[in-house]
Design a protein around this motif. Sequence first.
Motif, short mmCIF file in Angstrom:
data_model
loop_
_atom_site.label_atom_id
_atom_site.label_comp_id
_atom_site.label_asym_id
_atom_site.label_seq_id
_atom_site.Cartn_x
_atom_site.Cartn_y
_atom_site.Cartn_z
N ALA A 161 1.07 11.77 -45.64
CA ALA A 161 1.56 12.93 -45.62
C ALA A 161 2.16 13.35 -44.50
O ALA A 161 3.39 13.90 -44.31
N HIS A 162 1.22 13.28 -43.43
CA HIS A 162 1.31 13.80 -41.98
C HIS A 162 2.60 13.27 -41.22
O HIS A 162 3.00 13.56 -40.79
N THR A 163 2.42 11.62 -41.24
CA THR A 163 3.52 11.12 -40.40
C THR A 163 4.84 11.04 -41.28
O THR A 163 6.09 11.17 -40.26
N GLY A 164 5.11 11.04 -42.62
CA GLY A 164 6.33 10.87 -43.19
C GLY A 164 7.13 9.79 -43.01
O GLY A 164 8.51 9.75 -43.40
N ASN A 165 6.72 8.72 -42.45
CA ASN A 165 7.69 7.54 -42.49
C ASN A 165 7.16 6.54 -43.59
O ASN A 165 7.89 5.29 -43.27
N VAL A 166 6.53 6.72 -44.23
CA VAL A 166 6.34 5.87 -45.52
C VAL A 166 6.44 6.55 -46.81
O VAL A 166 5.99 7.85 -46.70
N PRO A 167 6.69 5.91 -48.04
CA PRO A 167 6.66 6.69 -49.26
C PRO A 167 5.25 7.29 -49.73
O PRO A 167 4.34 6.77 -49.37
N HIS A 168 5.28 8.63 -50.05
CA HIS A 168 4.17 9.18 -50.53
C HIS A 168 3.37 8.39 -51.63
O HIS A 168 2.17 8.54 -51.91
N GLY A 169 4.06 7.66 -52.39
CA GLY A 169 3.46 6.81 -53.54
C GLY A 169 2.58 5.68 -53.08
O GLY A 169 1.99 5.04 -54.03
N LEU A 170 2.34 5.51 -51.86
CA LEU A 170 1.73 4.58 -51.18
C LEU A 170 0.42 4.80 -51.34
O LEU A 170 -0.59 3.91 -51.42
N ALA A 171 -0.01 6.14 -51.26
CA ALA A 171 -1.32 6.63 -51.11
C ALA A 171 -2.28 6.05 -52.29
O ALA A 171 -3.25 5.50 -52.12
N PRO A 172 -1.85 6.61 -53.54
CA PRO A 172 -2.51 5.83 -54.53
C PRO A 172 -2.78 4.67 -54.76
O PRO A 172 -3.87 4.02 -55.15
N LEU A 173 -1.57 4.01 -54.52
CA LEU A 173 -1.69 2.36 -54.47
C LEU A 173 -2.87 1.75 -53.24
O LEU A 173 -3.28 0.82 -53.86
N LEU A 174 -2.96 2.34 -52.20
CA LEU A 174 -4.12 1.91 -51.51
C LEU A 174 -5.48 2.42 -52.06
O LEU A 174 -6.34 1.54 -51.95
N LEU A 175 -5.57 3.30 -52.90
CA LEU A 175 -6.89 3.53 -53.59
C LEU A 175 -7.09 2.27 -54.22
O LEU A 175 -8.16 1.96 -54.79
N VAL A 176 -6.13 1.87 -55.15
CA VAL A 176 -6.40 0.87 -56.12
C VAL A 176 -6.70 -0.38 -55.44
O VAL A 176 -7.53 -1.07 -55.94
N LEU A 177 -6.04 -0.62 -54.22
CA LEU A 177 -6.13 -1.72 -53.58
C LEU A 177 -7.82 -1.80 -53.20
O LEU A 177 -8.15 -2.69 -53.21
N ASN A 178 -8.22 -0.70 -52.58
CA ASN A 178 -9.67 -0.42 -52.47
C ASN A 178 -10.46 -0.92 -53.22
O ASN A 178 -11.52 -1.84 -53.16
N ASN A 179 -10.25 -0.37 -54.60
CA ASN A 179 -11.21 -0.71 -56.03
C ASN A 179 -11.12 -2.21 -56.26
O ASN A 179 -11.90 -2.62 -56.63
N VAL A 180 -9.78 -2.73 -55.92
CA VAL A 180 -9.71 -4.17 -56.54
C VAL A 180 -10.45 -5.05 -55.61
O VAL A 180 -11.13 -5.80 -56.03
N LEU A 181 -10.43 -4.61 -54.17
CA LEU A 181 -10.85 -5.46 -53.29
C LEU A 181 -12.54 -5.39 -53.74
O LEU A 181 -13.26 -6.70 -53.34
N VAL A 182 -13.03 -4.24 -53.87
CA VAL A 182 -14.50 -4.05 -53.97
C VAL A 182 -14.95 -4.88 -55.12
O VAL A 182 -15.89 -5.57 -54.96
N VAL A 183 -14.11 -4.77 -56.29
CA VAL A 183 -14.43 -5.50 -57.50
C VAL A 183 -14.53 -7.08 -57.32
O VAL A 183 -15.35 -7.94 -57.79
N ALA A 184 -13.42 -7.53 -56.32
CA ALA A 184 -13.26 -9.02 -56.20
C ALA A 184 -14.21 -9.60 -55.17
O ALA A 184 -14.60 -10.65 -55.46
N LEU A 185 -14.55 -8.84 -54.16
CA LEU A 185 -15.22 -9.46 -52.99
C LEU A 185 -16.84 -9.04 -52.64
O LEU A 185 -17.21 -9.53 -52.04
N GLN A 186 -17.16 -7.91 -53.62
CA GLN A 186 -18.33 -7.41 -52.95
C GLN A 186 -19.49 -8.35 -53.08
O GLN A 186 -20.33 -8.59 -52.09
N ILE A 187 -19.46 -9.03 -54.47
CA ILE A 187 -20.56 -10.13 -54.56
C ILE A 187 -20.52 -11.16 -53.53
O ILE A 187 -21.53 -11.42 -52.93
N PRO A 188 -19.12 -11.93 -53.38
CA PRO A 188 -19.01 -12.82 -52.31
C PRO A 188 -19.65 -12.55 -50.89
O PRO A 188 -20.48 -13.19 -50.18
N LEU A 189 -19.29 -11.28 -50.57
CA LEU A 189 -19.55 -10.75 -49.25
C LEU A 189 -20.96 -10.61 -49.31
O LEU A 189 -21.71 -10.51 -48.09
N SER A 190 -21.70 -10.27 -50.45
CA SER A 190 -23.17 -9.92 -50.27
C SER A 190 -23.93 -11.17 -49.74
O SER A 190 -25.22 -10.97 -49.28
#
Length: 403
Positions: free
Chosen positions: A230-259
């Motif tokens: 929101a502060h920089t203004g050079n990317v669409p605001h809709g990216l924010a929730p998508l990055l939260l989804v990315l975080n969740n997907v990566l944790v579900v997919a990789l937490q066990i292998p990385l452990s």
Amino acid sequence: MLVIALVDRTGSGLWASVSVLYFTYVTGLSVTQIGTLAATAGAVGIAGSPLGGLLADRFPLTRVLFAVQAARALAALPLLLTDHYGLLLAASALAGFGDRSSRVLTRLYATRVAGADRVRYQAVQRTLANAGWAVGGLAAAAALTFGTTGAYRFLLAGDALSFVACALLTLRCAEPPSGSRTVTGSTDPTPKNRPSGPWRDRTYLTYVATETVLFLDDAVITVGLPLWIAHTGNVPHGLAPLLLVLNNVLVVALQIPLSRLGATTTAARALLFFPLAAAYALGGAAMALSATGSTVTATLLLVGAATAFTLAEMLHATVSWELSVALAPETAQGAYLGVHGLAQSAQRSIGPLAVTAAIATGPLGWTAFGTGIALTCVVQHRLVRDRLAHPPLSVAPVTVSEH
């Protein structure tokens, strides 16, 4: 207990994403009142981790966890039945206490029941918890399409019922072995080798302080990235929730292998020095550079930053699960893990302040932010070296009568 983690976080996913909307549109609270509720829950919740761990060293863990889950269900009743602000404050305080207590108790259960395989066990548990959170969030989004008071109450009731289910499932769990509770006829209540506990263990307290810094990745994901977009203004605001989804997907997919990279104490400590420190530093650098490019470049850099901080989150979780137990006396794990839980509670307070300071300072602030956490990894790496070479004295077992 793995099923309990799934049910618990599914219920939390139903409520967490809509709680502010519920208090605004259904209960009719002001912004200040809602903020006070959240602050009250956070402040009282700070006591939940150490007190929950302390009780688990003195009483059967499953019974303590049952009581905590029942209290969380009870805390939801005033939210459903009244709009009296005093009762809502009390309910929020009880909910905050129960939330932090249940987290340290489920972690302690994993430590006791899994033994040397505790890191993998907790990785599986965290993966299921994240999956549950995603399912709950999707269900909440679907329910809110109706936009009615009934829909909000349905979600809150679902959250409360999840705690009831968790309490009942806890009763079916076998009590794990505990070094702090033994049924014995010993009458010596103050053995000479009893240490003063975690509150006077300077090394462990310093370790917890460094943990508070390393947990800042959570503030970046939940607060820093959306505000920076929101502060920089050079990317669409809709990216924010998508990055939260990315975080969740990566944790579900990789937490066990990385452990598997931190399955032993030595391996967990080794992760601090380079992989974890590098992930934090790269995340901060990507955030800084995202302010200087085109929309496409900035978007790619922010995706990279979210990926780096999520990688740091997963690696740190692996390191933290192992070292927080390895640094504690076996017979006082509850008390020590309870104190360790304060790191996450403290991060919830200072995390938003830290990331907003980085945003206010601009690219240089994000560079300093990532570098500072990376240096803390190095500090922690050196801090635990001597402690692991010379483990703390064990507390003698607490005499327990079970007539």
